[in-house]
Design a protein around this motif. Structure first.
Motif, PDB file in Angstrom:
ATOM      1  N   GLY A 233      -7.717   3.183   6.638  1.00 30.59           N
ATOM      2  CA  GLY A 233      -6.659   3.223   5.815  1.00 30.59           C
ATOM      3  C   GLY A 233      -5.437   3.123   6.629  1.00 30.59           C
ATOM      4  N   VAL A 234      -5.230   2.564   7.836  1.00 27.43           N
ATOM      5  CA  VAL A 234      -4.171   2.439   8.623  1.00 27.43           C
ATOM      6  C   VAL A 234      -3.149   1.164   7.990  1.00 27.43           C
ATOM      7  CG1 VAL A 234      -3.252   1.653  10.896  1.00 27.43           C
ATOM      8  CG2 VAL A 234      -5.485   2.848  10.827  1.00 27.43           C
ATOM      9  N   LEU A 235      -1.837   1.554   7.761  1.00 23.67           N
ATOM     10  CA  LEU A 235      -1.201   0.502   7.099  1.00 23.67           C
ATOM     11  C   LEU A 235      -0.715  -0.267   7.995  1.00 23.67           C
ATOM     12  CD1 LEU A 235       1.662   3.158   5.319  1.00 23.67           C
ATOM     13  CD2 LEU A 235      -0.217   2.097   4.236  1.00 23.67           C
ATOM     14  N   SER A 236      -0.884  -1.735   7.439  1.00 22.80           N
ATOM     15  CA  SER A 236      -0.358  -2.881   8.259  1.00 22.80           C
ATOM     16  C   SER A 236       1.089  -2.798   8.319  1.00 22.80           C
ATOM     17  CB  SER A 236      -0.886  -4.092   7.318  1.00 22.80           C
ATOM     18  OG  SER A 236       0.144  -4.193   6.147  1.00 22.80           O
ATOM     19  N   PRO A 237       1.527  -3.629   9.193  1.00 25.58           N
ATOM     20  CA  PRO A 237       3.166  -3.699   9.509  1.00 25.58           C
ATOM     21  C   PRO A 237       3.718  -3.685   8.369  1.00 25.58           C
ATOM     22  CG  PRO A 237       2.035  -4.753  11.308  1.00 25.58           C
ATOM     23  CD  PRO A 237       1.003  -4.460  10.185  1.00 25.58           C
ATOM     24  N   GLY A 238       3.591  -4.739   7.534  1.00 21.89           N
ATOM     25  CA  GLY A 238       4.230  -4.820   6.332  1.00 21.89           C
ATOM     26  C   GLY A 238       4.279  -3.691   5.358  1.00 21.89           C
ATOM     27  N   ALA A 239       2.925  -3.063   5.015  1.00 21.66           N
ATOM     28  CA  ALA A 239       2.620  -2.130   4.239  1.00 21.66           C
ATOM     29  C   ALA A 239       3.532  -0.753   4.852  1.00 21.66           C
ATOM     30  CB  ALA A 239       1.419  -1.739   4.135  1.00 21.66           C
ATOM     31  N   TYR A 240       3.709  -0.773   6.128  1.00 25.44           N
ATOM     32  CA  TYR A 240       4.376   0.501   6.800  1.00 25.44           C
ATOM     33  C   TYR A 240       5.811   0.147   6.677  1.00 25.44           C
ATOM     34  CZ  TYR A 240       6.284   3.422  10.146  1.00 25.44           C
ATOM     35  OH  TYR A 240       6.756   4.559  10.980  1.00 25.44           O
ATOM     36  N   LEU A 241       6.439  -1.052   6.734  1.00 28.32           N
ATOM     37  CA  LEU A 241       7.791  -1.042   6.361  1.00 28.32           C
ATOM     38  C   LEU A 241       8.139  -0.856   4.867  1.00 28.32           C
ATOM     39  CD1 LEU A 241       8.458  -4.650   8.060  1.00 28.32           C
ATOM     40  CD2 LEU A 241       9.471  -2.471   8.999  1.00 28.32           C
ATOM     41  N   TYR A 242       7.203  -1.014   3.862  1.00 31.02           N
ATOM     42  CA  TYR A 242       7.532  -0.914   2.677  1.00 31.02           C
ATOM     43  C   TYR A 242       7.572   0.553   2.495  1.00 31.02           C
ATOM     44  CZ  TYR A 242       7.045  -0.943  -2.683  1.00 31.02           C
ATOM     45  OH  TYR A 242       7.287  -0.786  -4.031  1.00 31.02           O
ATOM     46  N   LYS A 243       6.375   1.344   2.961  1.00 26.40           N
ATOM     47  CA  LYS A 243       6.491   2.785   2.804  1.00 26.40           C
ATOM     48  C   LYS A 243       7.775   3.357   3.201  1.00 26.40           C
ATOM     49  CE  LYS A 243       4.160   6.665   4.702  1.00 26.40           C
ATOM     50  NZ  LYS A 243       3.115   7.340   5.617  1.00 26.40           N
ATOM     51  N   MET A 244       8.201   3.106   4.573  1.00 24.43           N
ATOM     52  CA  MET A 244       9.233   3.631   5.077  1.00 24.43           C
ATOM     53  C   MET A 244      10.744   3.209   4.432  1.00 24.43           C
ATOM     54  SD  MET A 244       7.895   5.353   7.200  1.00 24.43           S
ATOM     55  CE  MET A 244       9.108   6.216   8.009  1.00 24.43           C
ATOM     56  N   GLY A 245      10.656   2.256   3.377  1.00 26.17           N
ATOM     57  CA  GLY A 245      11.919   1.936   2.910  1.00 26.17           C
ATOM     58  C   GLY A 245      12.722   0.921   3.242  1.00 26.17           C
ATOM     59  N   PHE A 246      12.250   0.317   4.492  1.00 26.28           N
ATOM     60  CA  PHE A 246      12.885  -1.035   5.065  1.00 26.28           C
ATOM     61  C   PHE A 246      12.713  -2.015   4.469  1.00 26.28           C
ATOM     62  CE2 PHE A 246      11.585   1.744   8.931  1.00 26.28           C
ATOM     63  CZ  PHE A 246      12.906   2.140   9.277  1.00 26.28           C
ATOM     64  N   SER A 247      11.838  -2.115   3.445  1.00 23.52           N
ATOM     65  CA  SER A 247      11.859  -3.684   2.611  1.00 23.52           C
ATOM     66  C   SER A 247      11.372  -2.997   1.091  1.00 23.52           C
ATOM     67  CB  SER A 247      10.967  -4.301   3.186  1.00 23.52           C
ATOM     68  OG  SER A 247      10.706  -5.391   2.254  1.00 23.52           O
ATOM     69  N   GLN A 248      12.177  -3.606   0.157  1.00 22.46           N
ATOM     70  CA  GLN A 248      11.914  -3.351  -1.136  1.00 22.46           C
ATOM     71  C   GLN A 248      10.969  -4.426  -1.904  1.00 22.46           C
ATOM     72  OE1 GLN A 248      12.952  -0.566  -2.474  1.00 22.46           O
ATOM     73  NE2 GLN A 248      13.850   0.092  -0.494  1.00 22.46           N
ATOM     74  N   ARG A 249      10.354  -5.368  -1.141  1.00 24.09           N
ATOM     75  CA  ARG A 249       9.683  -6.306  -1.599  1.00 24.09           C
ATOM     76  C   ARG A 249       8.297  -5.940  -2.096  1.00 24.09           C
ATOM     77  NH1 ARG A 249      10.572 -11.905   1.897  1.00 24.09           N
ATOM     78  NH2 ARG A 249       9.580 -12.520  -0.212  1.00 24.09           N
ATOM     79  N   GLU A 250       7.917  -5.989  -3.027  1.00 22.54           N
ATOM     80  CA  GLU A 250       6.583  -5.580  -3.519  1.00 22.54           C
ATOM     81  C   GLU A 250       5.365  -6.168  -2.862  1.00 22.54           C
ATOM     82  OE1 GLU A 250       5.674  -3.032  -5.841  1.00 22.54           O
ATOM     83  OE2 GLU A 250       7.516  -2.635  -5.831  1.00 22.54           O
ATOM     84  N   ILE A 251       5.599  -7.531  -2.590  1.00 21.05           N
ATOM     85  CA  ILE A 251       4.504  -8.106  -1.764  1.00 21.05           C
ATOM     86  C   ILE A 251       4.061  -7.521  -0.620  1.00 21.05           C
ATOM     87  CG2 ILE A 251       5.221 -10.339  -2.862  1.00 21.05           C
ATOM     88  CD1 ILE A 251       6.378 -11.181   0.009  1.00 21.05           C
ATOM     89  N   TYR A 252       4.720  -6.690  -0.048  1.00 18.50           N
ATOM     90  CA  TYR A 252       4.311  -5.929   1.290  1.00 18.50           C
ATOM     91  C   TYR A 252       3.831  -4.647   1.014  1.00 18.50           C
ATOM     92  CZ  TYR A 252       7.408  -9.058   3.913  1.00 18.50           C
ATOM     93  OH  TYR A 252       7.937 -10.367   4.476  1.00 18.50           O
ATOM     94  N   ARG A 253       3.898  -3.990  -0.340  1.00 18.16           N
ATOM     95  CA  ARG A 253       3.266  -2.897  -0.668  1.00 18.16           C
ATOM     96  C   ARG A 253       1.847  -2.641  -0.281  1.00 18.16           C
ATOM     97  NH1 ARG A 253       3.347  -0.558  -6.608  1.00 18.16           N
ATOM     98  NH2 ARG A 253       2.107  -2.443  -6.820  1.00 18.16           N
ATOM     99  N   ASP A 254       0.815  -3.427  -0.710  1.00 16.43           N
ATOM    100  CA  ASP A 254      -0.493  -3.387  -0.344  1.00 16.43           C
ATOM    101  C   ASP A 254      -1.119  -4.566   0.639  1.00 16.43           C
ATOM    102  OD1 ASP A 254      -0.519  -1.530  -2.391  1.00 16.43           O
ATOM    103  OD2 ASP A 254      -0.570  -3.027  -4.064  1.00 16.43           O
ATOM    104  N   THR A 255      -0.336  -4.996   1.403  1.00 12.44           N
ATOM    105  CA  THR A 255      -0.704  -5.956   2.442  1.00 12.44           C
ATOM    106  C   THR A 255      -1.775  -5.441   3.322  1.00 12.44           C
ATOM    107  OG1 THR A 255       1.216  -5.473   3.874  1.00 12.44           O
ATOM    108  CG2 THR A 255       1.228  -7.406   2.364  1.00 12.44           C
ATOM    109  N   LEU A 256      -2.611  -5.786   3.837  1.00 16.84           N
ATOM    110  CA  LEU A 256      -3.621  -5.414   4.785  1.00 16.84           C
ATOM    111  C   LEU A 256      -3.460  -6.112   6.203  1.00 16.84           C
ATOM    112  CD1 LEU A 256      -6.857  -5.529   2.416  1.00 16.84           C
ATOM    113  CD2 LEU A 256      -5.235  -3.458   2.847  1.00 16.84           C
ATOM    114  N   TRP A 257      -4.145  -5.572   7.179  1.00 14.30           N
ATOM    115  CA  TRP A 257      -4.331  -6.052   8.325  1.00 14.30           C
ATOM    116  C   TRP A 257      -5.076  -7.202   8.499  1.00 14.30           C
ATOM    117  CZ3 TRP A 257      -1.803  -4.512  12.832  1.00 14.30           C
ATOM    118  CH2 TRP A 257      -1.369  -3.277  12.804  1.00 14.30           C
ATOM    119  N   THR A 258      -4.664  -8.239   9.156  1.00 16.76           N
ATOM    120  CA  THR A 258      -5.353  -9.691   9.345  1.00 16.76           C
ATOM    121  C   THR A 258      -5.660 -10.114  10.626  1.00 16.76           C
ATOM    122  OG1 THR A 258      -3.280 -10.868   9.228  1.00 16.76           O
ATOM    123  CG2 THR A 258      -4.088 -10.459   7.025  1.00 16.76           C
TER     124      THR A 258
END
Length: 563
Positions: A233-258
């Motif tokens: 359950g570790v947030l990926s870089p994109g999901a972390y940015l979304y959680k912290m409010g640095f990005s409002q783009r929905e595509i980052y909300r559920d991104t996983l590590w690749t």
């Protein structure tokens, strides 16, 4: 004294003076801001644009809002914008026939492309365009002619070019001084509260970076590391940015590590305390940043600008493992760069269940007949987290064969349709054009009579031939008639343009004609295939670029040229 004859017609309309109901445009509101707004205060924000444009549409009796399209954080120097693409799809589907923007600069700052849309594409598609603050409306005859609109577009582009040059120069100078430049800090770091151009360790994500290096040095592969992080359950870089409010783009909300995330992180010298910037750049202000990766000699490298997360020894060992793994794999398989082939279906093939882009993987197998190499498309979501989507594994060779057959059948069908259109169009089109010209002439003559009667009303009032009440009633009646004839002639012009759209000059015919007999290539596939969805058991759904256009042209001529 004999009563003076009234120089007016009775209020009853003649057969040529039938009033046409007002056309109501299916309107799309288009909003754009080049820097992501995220609710920031200021005069030119997304919300301010919405309020202006939606308020204008609401005040117009001939407009009905049918869609809101908002490109937040998208440049106006090109038209590669997701919401604009969606707007154009809705226009082609007939859902929208009018566009309203705040001003011409919100629509685009490239004067050539903007002019092409306003002067060619939109008139061809019979789309009305309104720029509120510029008082520009293609439905108003006369006001849009001349040099005003081209000059406005040139000024908008010149402004963008000058701003881009100044900003790029300032950013380069700042980076060479060792200052960090970017909307968000690299994963593992944060921007210093005192100085946003300096990186400091992020206590929440720095341990994750260090654990990734540790797992790699223990021999874990990129995919295993990514799966371990996702399972925990570790947030990926994109999901972390979304959680912290640095990005409002929905595509980052559920991104996983690749595996790409892991490779990039392990190869990033920022974790040694160095800033390496300028890797991705642009040759000119019109190009998207992803279009050009600068060579290493152009990178701006400044050492020891912040506290490192890993030692030089750990970083070097991780790089050595990557090089050794690559060498071992190529030695074992005999595979080198010469065996690589281009990805012909990039950006157009997706999983039909989760909607994510399919991942193209090179597969190596040993068989009784020797080594076998092939490419396969797999669901990206399933690779990252198997429980999130069903597995899909489609061989590229099978996909190529299906696409080849579909394209051949489509080109053959379009060629036959073009033959039929050429055969039928000459007689039908000529007859239709004559009928439209006759009806336009009748409307013009009837409108001319109404205007003359309207012009004579005041003299009749002054001479006492009619009363003030009769004057007001007749004036409103003749004005309504003139407006009705304007609408009638506009609809006839639209009908005339539809004949041109469904005729031999339709772009679909030229494009398909150019690709007749051509070998299957990336250019051909992207010119004719709009998208491919892959479902379980390798079931495919192909969407052709001209699929809807083909159906509409066929329906038009099978109906005898009636729309």
């Amino acid at each position: 004294m004999a009563r003076t004859k009234r120089k007016v017609n009775p209020l009853a309309s003649g057969p040529d003076e039938q009033i046409v109901t007002q056309k109501v445009y299916k309107t799309g509101a288009y909003i754009r801001l080049s820097v992501e707004d995220s609710g920031k205060p200021g005069a030119d924000t997304i919300e301010a644009q919405k309020e202006l444009v939606l308020g204008y549409i609401d005040s117009q009796t001939d407009m009905q809002l049918c869609g809101l399209y908002c490109d937040n954080g998208r440049t106006g120097t090109n038209f590669q914008r997701p919401e604009f693409d969606l707007l154009m799809e809705d226009i082609r589907a007939g859902k929208i026939d009018c566009i309203v923007v705040k001003d011409l600069s919100r629509f685009g700052r490239n004067y050539k492309e903007t002019g092409n849309y306003l002067e060619r594409i939109f008139p061809y598609l019979d789309v009305r365009f309104v720029a509120v603050n510029d008082s520009f409306d293609t439905a108003s005859k006369g006001q849009n002619e001349g040099y005003i609109v081209p000059l406005t577009n040139i000024l908008n582009e010149t402004y963008s070019r000058d701003i881009s040059r100044k900003v790029s120069t300032a950013i380069k100078a700042m980076e060479l001084q060792g200052h960090f430049h970017g909307p968000a800090a690299p994963y593992g770091y944060a921007k210093s509260p005192e100085n946003h151009n300096k990186l400091v360790i992020n206590p929440e994500t720095a341990p994750i970076v260090q654990s990734i290096f540790k797992m790699r040095l223990e021999g874990m592969g990129y995919r295993r590391i990514a799966c371990a992080l996702n399972d925990n359950g570790v947030l990926s870089p994109g999901a972390y940015l979304y959680k912290m409010g640095f990005s409002q783009r929905e595509i980052y909300r559920d991104t996983l590590w690749t595996t790409w995330n892991i490779k990039t992180l392990l190869n990033n010298e920022v974790y040694l305390g160095h800033l390496v910037q300028g890797k991705r750049t642009q040759a000119s202000y019109k190009q998207a940043r992803k279009d050009r990766y600068a060579p290493p000699e152009e990178w701006r490298v400044v050492r020891d600008t912040h506290e490192p997360l890993v030692s030089e020894e750990m970083f070097a060992e991780a790089q050595g493992m990557a090089e050794q793994s690559k060498a071992d794999y190529q030695a074992m398989t005999g595979k080198g760069d010469e065996l690589k082939t281009p990805n012909l279906f990039k950006k157009i093939i997706h999983c039909g269940d989760c909607g994510k882009a399919m991942c193209r993987r090179h597969v190596y197998n040993r068989t009784a007949n020797g080594r076998v190499y092939y490419y396969s498309y797999k669901c990206t979501t399933h690779i990252k987290m198997p429980s999130a989507c069903t597995p899909k594994n489609l061989k590229e060779s099978a996909l190529l064969e299906v696409v080849r057959v579909q394209i051949e059948q489509h080109l053959t069908a379009v060629a036959r349709l073009e033959e039929m259109v050429l055969r039928e169009c000459a007689a039908v089109s000529a007859k239709k054009h004559i009928d439209i010209d006759r009806r336009i002439q009748q409307a013009q003559q009837a409108q001319s009579r109404s205007k003359k009667l309207l012009e004579g009303l005041y003299q009749n009032l002054a001479e006492g031939v009619i009363s003030r009440e009769e004057y007001a009633s007749m004036k409103a009646h003749y004005r309504e008639q003139c407006a009705g004839f304007d609408r009638q002639m506009a609809e006839l012009e639209t009908e005339r343009r539809s004949l041109e759209r469904y005729g031999p000059q339709n772009p679909m015919f030229k494009v398909c004609r150019d690709y007749q007999g051509a070998e299957l290539s990336e250019e051909l596939i992207h010119a004719l295939i709009a998208g491919i969805d892959v479902y379980d058991d390798s079931r495919l759904e192909l969407k052709l670029v001209y699929q809807d256009e083909f159906a509409e042209v066929s329906r038009f001529w099978k109906g005898g040229g009636e729309q």
